[in-house]
Design a protein around this motif. Sequence first.
Motif, short mmCIF file in Angstrom:
data_model
loop_
_atom_site.label_atom_id
_atom_site.label_comp_id
_atom_site.label_asym_id
_atom_site.label_seq_id
_atom_site.Cartn_x
_atom_site.Cartn_y
_atom_site.Cartn_z
N THR A 1 0.84 -1.19 0.00
CA THR A 1 0.00 0.00 0.00
C THR A 1 0.88 1.25 0.00
N ALA A 2 0.24 2.38 -0.27
CA ALA A 2 0.97 3.65 -0.25
C ALA A 2 1.53 3.93 1.14
N ALA A 3 0.78 3.55 2.16
CA ALA A 3 1.26 3.76 3.53
C ALA A 3 2.50 2.92 3.79
N ASP A 4 2.49 1.68 3.31
CA ASP A 4 3.67 0.82 3.46
C ASP A 4 4.86 1.44 2.72
N LEU A 5 4.62 1.89 1.52
CA LEU A 5 5.70 2.44 0.69
C LEU A 5 6.31 3.68 1.33
N ALA A 6 5.48 4.50 1.96
CA ALA A 6 5.97 5.75 2.56
C ALA A 6 6.90 5.50 3.74
N ARG A 7 6.90 4.28 4.26
CA ARG A 7 7.80 3.96 5.38
C ARG A 7 9.24 3.72 4.91
N ALA A 8 9.44 3.52 3.63
CA ALA A 8 10.79 3.29 3.12
C ALA A 8 11.61 4.57 3.17
N ARG A 9 12.89 4.45 3.42
CA ARG A 9 13.77 5.61 3.48
C ARG A 9 13.74 6.37 2.16
N GLY A 10 13.57 7.68 2.24
CA GLY A 10 13.63 8.50 1.05
C GLY A 10 12.34 8.58 0.27
N ILE A 11 11.28 7.92 0.72
CA ILE A 11 9.99 7.97 0.04
C ILE A 11 9.03 8.84 0.84
N SER A 12 8.56 9.92 0.25
CA SER A 12 7.64 10.81 0.94
C SER A 12 6.21 10.31 0.78
N GLU A 13 5.35 10.81 1.63
CA GLU A 13 3.94 10.41 1.53
C GLU A 13 3.33 10.88 0.21
N GLY A 14 3.73 12.09 -0.24
CA GLY A 14 3.23 12.59 -1.50
C GLY A 14 3.65 11.73 -2.67
N PHE A 15 4.90 11.29 -2.66
CA PHE A 15 5.39 10.41 -3.71
C PHE A 15 4.61 9.10 -3.69
N ALA A 16 4.46 8.52 -2.50
CA ALA A 16 3.82 7.21 -2.38
C ALA A 16 2.38 7.24 -2.88
N LYS A 17 1.68 8.37 -2.69
CA LYS A 17 0.27 8.46 -3.09
C LYS A 17 0.09 8.96 -4.53
N GLY A 18 1.19 9.41 -5.15
CA GLY A 18 1.10 9.97 -6.49
C GLY A 18 1.27 8.94 -7.58
N ARG A 19 1.40 9.45 -8.83
CA ARG A 19 1.52 8.56 -9.99
C ARG A 19 2.74 7.67 -9.91
N SER A 20 3.87 8.25 -9.49
CA SER A 20 5.09 7.45 -9.42
C SER A 20 4.97 6.36 -8.36
N GLY A 21 4.40 6.70 -7.21
CA GLY A 21 4.21 5.70 -6.16
C GLY A 21 3.31 4.57 -6.60
N THR A 22 2.24 4.91 -7.31
CA THR A 22 1.33 3.88 -7.82
C THR A 22 2.05 2.95 -8.79
N GLY A 23 2.86 3.52 -9.65
CA GLY A 23 3.63 2.71 -10.59
C GLY A 23 4.64 1.82 -9.90
N LEU A 24 5.29 2.35 -8.86
CA LEU A 24 6.27 1.56 -8.12
C LEU A 24 5.60 0.39 -7.40
N LEU A 25 4.45 0.62 -6.79
CA LEU A 25 3.73 -0.46 -6.12
C LEU A 25 3.29 -1.53 -7.13
N ALA A 26 2.89 -1.11 -8.31
CA ALA A 26 2.51 -2.07 -9.35
C ALA A 26 3.71 -2.91 -9.77
#
Length: 396
Positions: free
Chosen positions: A265-290
Amino acid sequence: MSRRPPAAATEPTPVLITETEALAALCARLRTEPFVTIDTEFMRERTYWPELCLVQLAGEEDVALVDSMAPGLDLAPLGELLADPGVVKVFHAARQDVEIFLLKFGAVPTPLFDTQVAAMVAGYGDQVSYDGLCRSLAGTQIDKAHRFSDWSARPLSAAQLAYAAADVTHLRRIYVALDTRLCREGRIGWVAEEMGVLADPATYRQDPESAWERLRPRTGNRRFLGVLRSIAAWREREAQRINIPRQRLVKDETLLEIAATTPETAADLARARGISEGFAKGRSGTGLLAAVKAGKDLPDDALPEAPKDRVGPPASPALVALLKVLLAAKSEEHHVAPRLLASSEDLDRLAAGDGEEVPAVHGWRRTVFGEAALDLKAGRLALGVDGRKVKLIPAG
């Protein structure tokens, strides 16, 4: 065909080219010469793709600085010059320059001559600098003050233009000196063999599916490697799309962490070092989770194997040490830079047993070093000392 550069006292005055007509006339003149020296100034700190800012060209009667950012300037005449097989294109440390021209014109300049590679073949040391060759072969000193200029800013100062022009004026004398020496010593074919790599467009291709290998993961866990391959490929494509450096998009260490934790999830991704909440919830974050999910869902038979250099028994440190001694001796004997003959990785692989895949046992390198290395490893050659030099002793 003359290879004589103009004397220092008769150096042409550098000309700034900002119009297509002037560029076409310049390139037409240069296409009548046996060789042209070339350099580029570009910016890449903020972008994935290099931004070409200036092209420096020099022939016997011309020194020109082509402002590639000038409004309305068509670089097509330059592309025609670079493709002309009758004119040798001389660079120093050509790889980045060649990559820029490949991206700009869709083809590698041909034929190529890289003075850094040629200097290594001629025994001037590993990756000798342009400054060093200027001192050794052109009898001049380079002013380094503008090496880190912002070449995208306009107007360019007179000092910047003078610095840029020096990168191609002195290169003519360097080329002539190296070409003459290598021809005399029968080594021009060695340089031609090395130019084959630079002339191959595959050398410059950024394959997203192999981007994970640059991270050198220290694990044989194929599921981890499958996720890492997927997200590293995503990063490469996303960085290209946005046109920002891959490390600015997501750092290497963050990719390795994400491959290990496989966030869903975006919340999980935002816990990684260097990943902001905005990035995780945005287009790039969605692509990374996919991409993470795609790696997790791969069938077992589609997972990548661990990198080859992680497989098998380690090389014997003692044998590697002997190969290093042999390399130094052969480098000294033939006046060739050691690094050009064999890298540290080559020596490790030779010692570990997969020598036939190593460049050092092919082409001209085999004659100079590779054959002796295989003989040493097989016990057909021993090393001794003769005065102050290493001596090669046939065994048995």
